[in-house]
Design an enzyme around this catalytic site. Structure first.
Site, PDB file in Angstrom:
ATOM      1  N   ILE A  90       6.806  38.630   5.322  1.00  0.00           N
ATOM      2  CA  ILE A  90       8.130  38.282   4.804  1.00  0.00           C
ATOM      3  C   ILE A  90       7.946  37.470   3.532  1.00  0.00           C
ATOM      4  CG2 ILE A  90      10.293  37.069   5.276  1.00  0.00           C
ATOM      5  CD1 ILE A  90       9.768  37.606   8.270  1.00  0.00           C
ATOM      6  N   GLU A  91       8.507  37.949   2.443  1.00  0.00           N
ATOM      7  CA  GLU A  91       8.351  37.263   1.158  1.00  0.00           C
ATOM      8  C   GLU A  91       9.072  35.920   1.217  1.00  0.00           C
ATOM      9  OE1 GLU A  91       8.916  35.511  -2.166  1.00  0.00           O
ATOM     10  OE2 GLU A  91      10.698  36.737  -1.778  1.00  0.00           O
ATOM     11  N   SER A  92       8.395  34.862   0.771  1.00  0.00           N
ATOM     12  CA  SER A  92       8.838  33.501   1.058  1.00  0.00           C
ATOM     13  C   SER A  92      10.122  33.102   0.333  1.00  0.00           C
ATOM     14  CB  SER A  92       7.721  32.504   0.742  1.00  0.00           C
ATOM     15  OG  SER A  92       7.346  32.583  -0.617  1.00  0.00           O
ATOM     16  N   LYS A  93      10.281  33.483  -0.935  1.00  0.00           N
ATOM     17  CA  LYS A  93      11.513  33.082  -1.626  1.00  0.00           C
ATOM     18  C   LYS A  93      12.717  33.770  -1.000  1.00  0.00           C
ATOM     19  CE  LYS A  93      13.905  32.631  -6.022  1.00  0.00           C
ATOM     20  NZ  LYS A  93      13.892  32.871  -7.483  1.00  0.00           N
ATOM     21  N   CYS A 190       0.225  32.054  -6.152  1.00  0.00           N
ATOM     22  CA  CYS A 190       1.152  33.110  -5.759  1.00  0.00           C
ATOM     23  C   CYS A 190       0.853  34.384  -6.528  1.00  0.00           C
ATOM     24  CB  CYS A 190       2.582  32.652  -6.010  1.00  0.00           C
ATOM     25  SG  CYS A 190       3.806  33.952  -5.727  1.00  0.00           S
ATOM     26  N   ASP A 197      -0.700  27.384  -4.511  1.00  0.00           N
ATOM     27  CA  ASP A 197      -0.534  27.282  -3.063  1.00  0.00           C
ATOM     28  C   ASP A 197      -1.662  26.401  -2.536  1.00  0.00           C
ATOM     29  OD1 ASP A 197       1.666  29.071  -2.996  1.00  0.00           O
ATOM     30  OD2 ASP A 197       0.312  30.788  -2.953  1.00  0.00           O
ATOM     31  N   HIS A 229      -0.455  33.832   0.739  1.00  0.00           N
ATOM     32  CA  HIS A 229      -1.178  33.035   1.734  1.00  0.00           C
ATOM     33  C   HIS A 229      -1.854  33.915   2.788  1.00  0.00           C
ATOM     34  CE1 HIS A 229       2.260  30.667   0.276  1.00  0.00           C
ATOM     35  NE2 HIS A 229       1.660  29.551   0.637  1.00  0.00           N
ATOM     36  N   GLU A 230      -1.062  34.800   3.379  1.00  0.00           N
ATOM     37  CA  GLU A 230      -1.540  35.629   4.482  1.00  0.00           C
ATOM     38  C   GLU A 230      -2.707  36.513   4.045  1.00  0.00           C
ATOM     39  OE1 GLU A 230       3.071  35.495   4.765  1.00  0.00           O
ATOM     40  OE2 GLU A 230       1.537  35.459   3.211  1.00  0.00           O
ATOM     41  N   GLY A 259       9.982  25.035  -0.966  1.00  0.00           N
ATOM     42  CA  GLY A 259      11.321  25.527  -0.670  1.00  0.00           C
ATOM     43  C   GLY A 259      11.734  25.312   0.772  1.00  0.00           C
TER      44      GLY A 259
END
Length: 282
Positions: A90-93, A190, A197, A229-230, A259
């Site tokens: 899932i894309e963080s923003k 990122c 990160d 990250h993943e 965020g």
């Protein structure tokens, strides 16, 4: 070729809200969630069949609020676990924007919000996602220390900040051990925006003893590396398996929040994820 250049034309990254100016929508909108196929970097790692690990991406949600049925604001802390076998991360923003869409949305109860999150996040990930929401008085708040020995105090001269898996060449010793090592010096960028990160990583393994200097140099080499990250944690797992041959391996990272979210990827071929306890930088 940098990771940014390599992925520059990837259709999966086109149209992401990440790196773009975004309107903040305050009414519930699950359409804000954006998936990124895990195959984007797994193909590069040769992970095209059965995965050599199990695990999950544990997210902590610090900025979640909605209105109750009478219009009063409510707040909670959330814990989300996305299985590593899911088709998408899932894309963080987009996750942050989605959570913001609850801000002016009336919901009957905390349980109703939790059910909405489960439904929407599972649809985005392509697999069943678990969600637990905590009223603030019940939210875990203990600051934990990482298990094992820290490898960061080595007095070494470093000049390589571009990712290089070959720094692990010769890192496997002759004696067999089980040990847990950790470092707070993991830093990557990122994939889309190049924002830093910051993370801490735990490596628990059985197998040939790891050369700690080589391991630290390898982890530091992520410093200018662009991946999510993943993806970084799966790369560490894969490189250690390939170049150091542990019979059993766990790689677990805890990243600082951005965020209102932190991401904590866990990958292992022999252990279950630990309790989600935050570190001093989280």
């Amino acid at each position: 070729m940098s990771k940014q250049e390599k992925y520059a034309g990837a259709s999966a990254l086109q149209g992401l809200s990440l790196g773009q100016q975004s309107a903040y929508i305050s009414q519930y909108s699950p359409a804000l969630l954006q998936p990124v196929p895990r195959s984007l970097n797994r193909d590069d790692l040769g992970l095209t069949g059965e995965l050599p690990f199990q695990g999950c991406d544990v997210w902590t949600l610090y900025e979640l609020s909605w209105l109750n049925a009478r219009g009063k604001p409510m707040v909670a802390v959330g814990e989300v676990s996305v299985p590593a076998v899911s088709a998408n991360l899932i894309e963080s923003k987009s996750f942050k924007l989605y959570l913001n869409s609850f801000n002016q949305t009336r919901c009957d109860s905390l349980e109703a919000v939790q059910a909405m999150l489960v439904k929407d996040l599972s649809a985005c990930a392509g697999s069943e996602v678990s969600v637990t929401l905590f009223p603030l008085a019940q939210a875990p708040h203990h600051i934990a220390a990482l298990p094992g020995e820290c490898i960061d105090e080595q007095d070494i001269e470093v000049d390589c900040y571009e990712f290089d898996a070959n720094l692990l060449q010769g890192a496997a010793g002759n004696d067999e051990v089980e040990e847990t090592l950790h470092s707070h010096l993991l830093k990557s960028n990122c994939l889309v925006t190049s924002q830093p990160d910051w993370g801490s990583v735990v490596i628990h393994y059985r197998g040939p003893r790891l050369d700690r200097e080589k391991l630290l140099r390898y982890l530091i080499s992520f410093r200018q590396h662009n991946e999510f990250h993943e993806q970084c944690i799966e790369r560490i797992f894969t490189d250690l398996k390939l170049l150091c041959h542990p019979s059993q391996l766990t790689v677990y990272a805890r990243y600082t929040r951005r965020g209102g979210l932190d991401i904590n990827p866990f990958r292992s071929d022999w252990e279950l994820p630990p309790t989600n306890l935050r570190l001093i930088r989280q």
